[in-house]
Write a protein that holds these residues in place. Structure first.
Motif, PDB file in Angstrom:
ATOM      1  N   ASN A  10       0.831  -1.202   0.000  1.00 32.06           N
ATOM      2  CA  ASN A  10       0.000   0.000   0.000  1.00 32.06           C
ATOM      3  C   ASN A  10       0.871   1.258   0.000  1.00 32.06           C
ATOM      4  N   HIS A  11       0.382   2.327  -0.659  1.00 33.01           N
ATOM      5  CA  HIS A  11       1.030   3.640  -0.523  1.00 33.01           C
ATOM      6  C   HIS A  11       0.724   4.205   0.853  1.00 33.01           C
ATOM      7  N   GLN A  12      -0.540   4.146   1.254  1.00 29.10           N
ATOM      8  CA  GLN A  12      -0.948   4.555   2.601  1.00 29.10           C
ATOM      9  C   GLN A  12      -1.784   3.422   3.206  1.00 29.10           C
ATOM     10  N   LEU A  13      -1.796   3.295   4.554  1.00 29.59           N
ATOM     11  CA  LEU A  13      -2.564   2.219   5.182  1.00 29.59           C
ATOM     12  C   LEU A  13      -4.046   2.373   4.829  1.00 29.59           C
ATOM     13  N   PRO A  49      -8.046   8.472  -8.857  1.00 32.76           N
ATOM     14  CA  PRO A  49      -7.226   8.065 -10.008  1.00 32.76           C
ATOM     15  C   PRO A  49      -5.832   7.607  -9.595  1.00 32.76           C
ATOM     16  N   HIS A  50      -5.341   8.146  -8.453  1.00 35.14           N
ATOM     17  CA  HIS A  50      -4.021   7.760  -7.951  1.00 35.14           C
ATOM     18  C   HIS A  50      -3.961   6.279  -7.610  1.00 35.14           C
ATOM     19  N   SER A  51      -5.119   5.676  -7.347  1.00 30.80           N
ATOM     20  CA  SER A  51      -5.165   4.278  -6.908  1.00 30.80           C
ATOM     21  C   SER A  51      -5.484   3.289  -8.021  1.00 30.80           C
ATOM     22  N   VAL A  73      -6.890   9.589   9.166  1.00 37.80           N
ATOM     23  CA  VAL A  73      -5.480   9.320   9.477  1.00 37.80           C
ATOM     24  C   VAL A  73      -4.637   9.057   8.222  1.00 37.80           C
ATOM     25  N   PRO A  74      -3.741   9.989   7.862  1.00 42.98           N
ATOM     26  CA  PRO A  74      -2.812   9.737   6.766  1.00 42.98           C
ATOM     27  C   PRO A  74      -1.640   8.900   7.292  1.00 42.98           C
ATOM     28  N   ALA A  75      -1.411   7.744   6.677  1.00 34.24           N
ATOM     29  CA  ALA A  75      -0.362   6.832   7.180  1.00 34.24           C
ATOM     30  C   ALA A  75       0.442   6.307   5.999  1.00 34.24           C
ATOM     31  N   ILE A  76       1.660   6.796   5.829  1.00 32.00           N
ATOM     32  CA  ILE A  76       2.508   6.420   4.689  1.00 32.00           C
ATOM     33  C   ILE A  76       3.103   5.048   4.941  1.00 32.00           C
ATOM     34  N   ALA A  77       2.896   4.134   3.990  1.00 32.20           N
ATOM     35  CA  ALA A  77       3.301   2.736   4.196  1.00 32.20           C
ATOM     36  C   ALA A  77       4.401   2.291   3.245  1.00 32.20           C
ATOM     37  N   PRO A  88       5.591   1.817   8.500  1.00 29.87           N
ATOM     38  CA  PRO A  88       4.484   2.769   8.270  1.00 29.87           C
ATOM     39  C   PRO A  88       4.377   3.811   9.374  1.00 29.87           C
ATOM     40  N   PHE A  89       4.171   5.060   8.976  1.00 26.00           N
ATOM     41  CA  PHE A  89       4.083   6.149   9.941  1.00 26.00           C
ATOM     42  C   PHE A  89       2.897   7.046   9.635  1.00 26.00           C
ATOM     43  N   ASN A  90       2.257   7.580  10.676  1.00 24.61           N
ATOM     44  CA  ASN A  90       1.135   8.506  10.478  1.00 24.61           C
ATOM     45  C   ASN A  90       1.320   9.781  11.276  1.00 24.61           C
ATOM     46  N   GLY A  91       0.681  10.847  10.782  1.00 26.82           N
ATOM     47  CA  GLY A  91       0.539  12.065  11.578  1.00 26.82           C
ATOM     48  C   GLY A  91      -0.922  12.448  11.483  1.00 26.82           C
ATOM     49  N   TRP A  92      -1.193  13.752  11.495  1.00 29.87           N
ATOM     50  CA  TRP A  92      -2.525  14.232  11.133  1.00 29.87           C
ATOM     51  C   TRP A  92      -2.383  15.025   9.835  1.00 29.87           C
ATOM     52  N   TYR A  93      -3.497  15.337   9.209  1.00 25.93           N
ATOM     53  CA  TYR A  93      -3.464  16.060   7.945  1.00 25.93           C
ATOM     54  C   TYR A  93      -3.249  17.560   8.137  1.00 25.93           C
ATOM     55  N   MET A  94      -2.610  18.176   7.149  1.00 27.91           N
ATOM     56  CA  MET A  94      -2.729  19.626   6.974  1.00 27.91           C
ATOM     57  C   MET A  94      -3.899  19.778   5.995  1.00 27.91           C
ATOM     58  N   THR A  96      -4.854  21.557   3.569  1.00 29.05           N
ATOM     59  CA  THR A  96      -4.656  21.758   2.122  1.00 29.05           C
ATOM     60  C   THR A  96      -4.407  20.448   1.379  1.00 29.05           C
ATOM     61  N   GLU A  97      -3.883  19.436   2.071  1.00 32.27           N
ATOM     62  CA  GLU A  97      -3.610  18.157   1.399  1.00 32.27           C
ATOM     63  C   GLU A  97      -4.894  17.553   0.840  1.00 32.27           C
ATOM     64  N   ILE A  98      -5.975  17.724   1.630  1.00 27.33           N
ATOM     65  CA  ILE A  98      -7.284  17.198   1.226  1.00 27.33           C
ATOM     66  C   ILE A  98      -8.011  18.215   0.338  1.00 27.33           C
ATOM     67  N   THR A 112      10.434  23.378  -2.029  1.00 29.77           N
ATOM     68  CA  THR A 112       9.374  23.112  -3.021  1.00 29.77           C
ATOM     69  C   THR A 112       8.222  22.311  -2.406  1.00 29.77           C
ATOM     70  N   TRP A 113       8.500  21.550  -1.342  1.00 23.69           N
ATOM     71  CA  TRP A 113       7.454  20.775  -0.661  1.00 23.69           C
ATOM     72  C   TRP A 113       6.963  21.471   0.598  1.00 23.69           C
ATOM     73  N   LEU A 114       7.851  22.267   1.220  1.00 24.51           N
ATOM     74  CA  LEU A 114       7.474  22.905   2.495  1.00 24.51           C
ATOM     75  C   LEU A 114       6.423  23.998   2.296  1.00 24.51           C
TER      76      LEU A 114
HETATM   77  N1  LIG Z   1       0.012  14.634   6.771  1.00 24.39           N
HETATM   78  C1  LIG Z   1       0.661  13.767   6.141  1.00 24.39           C
HETATM   79  N2  LIG Z   1       0.801  13.887   4.784  1.00 24.39           N
HETATM   80  C2  LIG Z   1       1.732  13.244   4.000  1.00 24.39           C
HETATM   81  C3  LIG Z   1       3.039  13.050   4.454  1.00 24.39           C
HETATM   82  C4  LIG Z   1       3.944  12.370   3.620  1.00 24.39           C
HETATM   83  C5  LIG Z   1       3.572  11.953   2.354  1.00 24.39           C
HETATM   84  C6  LIG Z   1       2.274  12.173   1.936  1.00 24.39           C
HETATM   85  C7  LIG Z   1       1.848  11.680   0.574  1.00 24.39           C
HETATM   86  N3  LIG Z   1       2.613  12.435  -0.401  1.00 24.39           N
HETATM   87  C8  LIG Z   1       2.406  11.950  -1.740  1.00 24.39           C
HETATM   88  C9  LIG Z   1       1.221  12.677  -2.308  1.00 24.39           C
HETATM   89  C10 LIG Z   1       0.927  12.159  -3.691  1.00 24.39           C
HETATM   90  C11 LIG Z   1       1.742  13.072  -4.587  1.00 24.39           C
HETATM   91  C12 LIG Z   1       2.020  14.303  -3.810  1.00 24.39           C
HETATM   92  N4  LIG Z   1       1.494  14.071  -2.458  1.00 24.39           N
HETATM   93  C13 LIG Z   1       1.358  12.806   2.730  1.00 24.39           C
HETATM   94  C14 LIG Z   1       1.279  12.610   6.817  1.00 24.39           C
HETATM   95  C15 LIG Z   1       1.313  11.282   6.439  1.00 24.39           C
HETATM   96  C16 LIG Z   1       2.017  10.475   7.381  1.00 24.39           C
HETATM   97  C17 LIG Z   1       2.516  11.203   8.435  1.00 24.39           C
HETATM   98  S1  LIG Z   1       2.085  12.817   8.285  1.00 24.39           S
END
Ligand SMILES: N=C(Nc1cccc(CNC[C@@H]2CCCN2)c1)c1cccs1
Ligand code: HEM
Length: 356
Positions: A126-129, A145-147, A213-217, A232-238, A240-242, A326-328
């Motif tokens: 998985n990309h995320q859990l 579409p990402h999936s 819960v966003p959890a990168i796997a 796999p690690f999770n935080g909370w969302y910012m 704008t991501e959603i 560029t990501w920050l």
């Molecule tokens: N809030 C979060 N967001 C986050 C963190 C790292 C990676 C991602 C996913 N990034 C990939 C996506 C898909 C392309 C651009 N963004 C989201 C967290 C996820 C896990 C811990 S914090």
């Protein structure tokens, strides 16, 4: 090869034990033990303390992460003795339950066994859990579409989705002894938030929702030269991501036109900035809905202020801050944050997270 591992191990132990306030004697005796283990076995095993602090250091060194102020509060689950798909599945379910914490999200990482002599003990596909499926139909894409590729892979394993816009994908796990297996996520362990807006009642009729819960796997954790391919690690969302990416991108859920219509915003010319107005409304809706449901989330202004505090703390501690500008910068109103107006050194330091 061996010497490279020794050097990585040495610099990790020196920095880690210094940060933990250990004596020079403790550092010296630990180093002797590690060197002996490397000479004997070609690798070495982290203590629980080294694993825990190493994971926190990796988060602190994540150049693309705006959320690093809270690096020292990471919860670390040591799952290095879990080797079967069933054990891994149970551990991931427990991770989600623990981290969700009924909405008061706990940043958490679960660390499975490291790569040894090139063998990978545990593989997560998985990309995320937690993520939604995507289906190609003659009327276009349903869902994320990402999936698309991963959904097709899950179906090739025998998994069958319902076909809605928000089908939860299964966990797909393999071990050194077992071929990939899929495990459905029980809906009751996945907290979700329905997106609505106090000022625009029409928003709820779009039936938009997102998971809490966003959890990168799919990233590899490297600590002192040891590689953890499944961590796999999770935080909370910012928000704008959603609101500015997952639900807004044309190549994702592509909902800005629908939001504009629901909010009664004329979609005439580009110069009306209808898309920008819809974007702000959708981001307000995401923040309001998560907050109303008691699910942790941070707006991009608060997140930037927290990152500023992180920079100050690191400066106080005498540690250089590295970052990827560029990501920050957030995707909404980036120039209203201090980050936009600063330069960041994008050097990769260890411990850290890496793409596989
Ligand atoms: N809030 C979060 N967001 C986050 C963190 C790292 C990676 C991602 C996913 N990034 C990939 C996506 C898909 C392309 C651009 N963004 C989201 C967290 C996820 C896990 C811990 S914090
Ligand atoms: C606690 C709340 C957190 C917030 C709000 C946060 C926020 C973010 C955001 C917004 C991104 C950019 C994601 C994107 O644009 O796709 C990011 C990236 C990243 N974060 Fe954090 N984060 C948090 C916690 C964590 C934790 C706990 C870890 C690891 C222990 C972590 C590690 C990373 C890494 C490695 C990246 C880069 C991912 C990549 O390269 O694709 N973050 N973070």
């Amino acid at each position: 090869m061996m010497d490279n591992l020794k050097q990585q191990a040495r610099s990790f132990i020196e920095q880690c034990y210094h940060e933990l306030g250990k004596s020079p004697e403790a550092i010296a005796s630990r180093w002797i033990a590690i060197e002996e283990e490397i000479v004997k076995t070609g690798s070495y095993t982290h203590t629980s303390e080294e694993l825990t602090h190493g994971a926190k250091m990796a988060w602190r060194n994540a150049n693309k992460c705006i959320g690093r102020l809270f690096w020292d509060s990471l919860s670390v689950i040591d799952a290095r003795d879990h080797f079967t798909c069933e054990q891994v599945h149970q551990t991931l379910v427990e991770h989600i339950r623990f981290a969700t914490n009924d909405g008061k999200i706990k940043p958490t990482i679960t660390i499975f066994a490291p790569r040894k002599e090139g063998e990978v003990p545990v593989t997560l596909y998985n990309h995320q859990l937690i993520r939604y499926a995507g289906y190609q139909t003659e009327k276009g894409v349903i869902g994320d579409p990402h999936s698309l590729h991963f959904t097709a892979y899950c179906e090739s394993l025998g998994w069958k989705g319902v076909g809605t816009e928000f089908d939860l994908l299964p966990l797909v796990i393999a071990t050194a002894q077992e071929a990939p297996q899929w495990f459905e996520l029980a809906p009751d362990i996945v907290k979700e938030v329905r997106i609505r807006h106090a000022k625009y009642p029409g928003m709820k009729d779009l039936n938009l929702k997102w998971y809490a819960v966003p959890a990168i796997a799919d990233m590899l954790l490297e600590i002192g030269g040891i590689e953890y391919p499944a961590a796999p690690f999770n935080g909370w969302y910012m928000g704008t991501e959603i609101g500015a990416r997952n639900l807004a991108d044309e190549a994702r859920y592509n909902k800005l036109a629908a939001v504009a219509d629901a909010a009664g915003i004329e979609r005439g010319s580009n110069a009306s900035l209808w898309k920008d107005e819809a974007l702000v409304i959708l981001n307000q809706a995401v923040l309001q809905s998560f907050q109303e449901d008691g699910v942790s989330i941070v707006d991009h202004h608060t997140a930037a202020h927290q990152f500023k505090q992180f920079q100050k703390n690191e400066c106080q501690t005498g540690r250089p801050v590295t970052g990827d500008w560029t990501w920050l910068i957030p995707p909404v109103s980036p120039a209203t944050t201090h980050i936009f107006h600063e330069d960041y050194d994008n050097t990769i330091v260890s411990p850290n997270f890496h793409y596989k």
